[in-house]
Design an enzyme around this catalytic site. Sequence first.
Site, short mmCIF file in Angstrom:
data_model
loop_
_atom_site.label_atom_id
_atom_site.label_comp_id
_atom_site.label_asym_id
_atom_site.label_seq_id
_atom_site.Cartn_x
_atom_site.Cartn_y
_atom_site.Cartn_z
N GLY A 1 9.08 -2.13 1.70
CA GLY A 1 7.56 -1.81 1.25
C GLY A 1 7.57 -0.51 0.85
O GLY A 1 6.73 0.49 1.38
N GLU B 1 9.99 -3.81 -2.94
CA GLU B 1 8.58 -3.76 -2.96
C GLU B 1 8.47 -4.94 -3.61
O GLU B 1 8.62 -5.65 -4.41
CB GLU B 1 8.29 -2.57 -3.92
CG GLU B 1 6.89 -2.51 -4.37
CD GLU B 1 5.63 -2.46 -3.12
OE1 GLU B 1 5.78 -1.61 -2.29
OE2 GLU B 1 4.87 -3.31 -3.62
N ASP C 1 1.78 -2.69 6.24
CA ASP C 1 0.42 -3.63 6.63
C ASP C 1 -0.65 -2.71 6.92
O ASP C 1 -1.21 -2.58 7.93
CB ASP C 1 0.80 -4.23 8.28
CG ASP C 1 1.51 -5.37 8.33
OD1 ASP C 1 1.63 -5.69 7.20
OD2 ASP C 1 2.00 -6.12 9.01
N THR D 1 6.04 10.10 1.69
CA THR D 1 5.67 8.90 0.87
C THR D 1 4.23 9.19 0.28
O THR D 1 3.58 10.17 1.04
CB THR D 1 5.64 7.61 1.73
OG1 THR D 1 4.60 7.73 2.73
CG2 THR D 1 6.97 7.51 2.52
N1 SAM Z 1 5.86 3.13 2.27
C1 SAM Z 1 5.00 3.40 1.16
C2 SAM Z 1 4.27 4.48 1.50
O1 SAM Z 1 4.31 4.97 2.70
O2 SAM Z 1 3.45 5.06 0.68
C3 SAM Z 1 4.07 2.18 0.84
C4 SAM Z 1 2.81 1.76 1.83
S1 SAM Z 1 1.76 0.56 1.40
C5 SAM Z 1 0.50 0.75 2.30
C6 SAM Z 1 2.54 -0.93 1.95
C7 SAM Z 1 3.61 -1.68 0.87
O3 SAM Z 1 4.29 -2.57 1.34
C8 SAM Z 1 2.79 -1.91 -0.42
O4 SAM Z 1 3.34 -1.31 -1.70
C9 SAM Z 1 3.14 -3.39 -0.52
O5 SAM Z 1 3.02 -3.88 -1.80
C10 SAM Z 1 4.25 -3.46 0.09
N2 SAM Z 1 4.66 -5.02 0.91
C11 SAM Z 1 4.16 -5.52 1.51
N3 SAM Z 1 4.55 -6.54 2.10
C12 SAM Z 1 5.82 -6.63 1.43
C13 SAM Z 1 7.02 -7.52 1.66
N4 SAM Z 1 6.99 -8.61 2.29
N5 SAM Z 1 8.21 -7.12 0.80
C14 SAM Z 1 7.98 -6.01 0.21
N6 SAM Z 1 6.96 -5.09 0.07
C15 SAM Z 1 5.92 -5.49 0.77
#
Ligand code: SAM
Length: 237
Positions: free
Chosen positions: A47, A70, A137, A212
Site C-alpha cells: 500500500g 498499490e 487502513d 511517505t
Molecule cells: N503508505 C502510503 C503512505 O504512507 O503515504 C499510503 C497510505 S494510504 C492511507 C493506504 C494505501 O494502501 C492506499 O494507497 C491504498 O490504495 C492502498 N491499499 C489498500 N489496500 C491495499 C491492498 N490490498 N493492496 C495494495 N494496496 C492497498
Amino acid sequence: VDHELDYPKSPSAMDWSFHYPQYFSYPDQAEPLPGQNTKKVEWADVGCGFGGLLMALAPMFPDTLMLGMEIRTSVTKYVTDRIAATRQSQSLLPSESSEKKPGEYQNVSVIRANAMKHITNFFDKGQLSKIFFLFPDPHFKNRKQKARIITPGLLAEYAYVLKPGGILYTVTDVKDLHDWMAHHLNNHPLFIPIPNSELEDDPILEAARTSTEEGKKVERNKGDKWVACFRRAENPQ
Ligand code: SAM
C-alpha cells in the site's frame, strides 16, 4: 479495467525486466548482460501510495531491489511515472565514468496489486527481508475484520514471504489500528516484537515514519504516530 488485476501464477513466472531493466534481461534478449538476473526483490512497501518511502530509500540503498504494491490504478501510474522521470533526470546528470552510479533509481519499482490476495504470487518463501505497512487502513474502524490488511490469516502469508530475521514495519496515526496490528503480531508465533528503543537510530524506520505522503500529512497536522516493528522468527524445527 480497474477491477482486473494482473498477477503471475507463481513468483518464477514473473518477468521483472520491465520493472528493473538494468537488473533483469528481457525475455527476448539473447544473453543477460553481466550482473543481470542475479538479484531478487528484497523489500516490499505494501500500500505504497504515492511512493515517498521508496523514493527516499532507493538512493540510500542502491543495491537493494525494492517494490511498492498499490491497489489503486491511478496511484500506481503516478508512482510509475515518478520513478521513470527520476531515473531519466538522474541519467542526464554528468557522470565521471560509465560505471553505474548509485542513486539512479534503477532499484525501485511499483506494481499494481492486491497485496492481501496475491503477495505469494509475487514473492517466494523467505524472499523478502523487509516489509512495510505504513499508514494502512485509514477506514480501519468501519472495515470488517477480514477486510483488514493485518489479520491472523494474512500474517501467515507475510511470514511466509519474509525471511527469518527479516523485519515487518508498521506505522499508523490511528491508535486503534496500532493496537489491533500489535496485538495480532504479538500473538503470532513467527513474529518477535522489536523494542522501539532498538530501532531508534535506524534510518529505515526514520524514513518509514517521515517520508511517505501520509506520514508528512500527519506531521503537518501535528498528529501522533504509532510504531510497531517485528522480527521474523526462525522457522520451527
Ligand atoms: N503508505 C502510503 C503512505 O504512507 O503515504 C499510503 C497510505 S494510504 C492511507 C493506504 C494505501 O494502501 C492506499 O494507497 C491504498 O490504495 C492502498 N491499499 C489498500 N489496500 C491495499 C491492498 N490490498 N493492496 C495494495 N494496496 C492497498
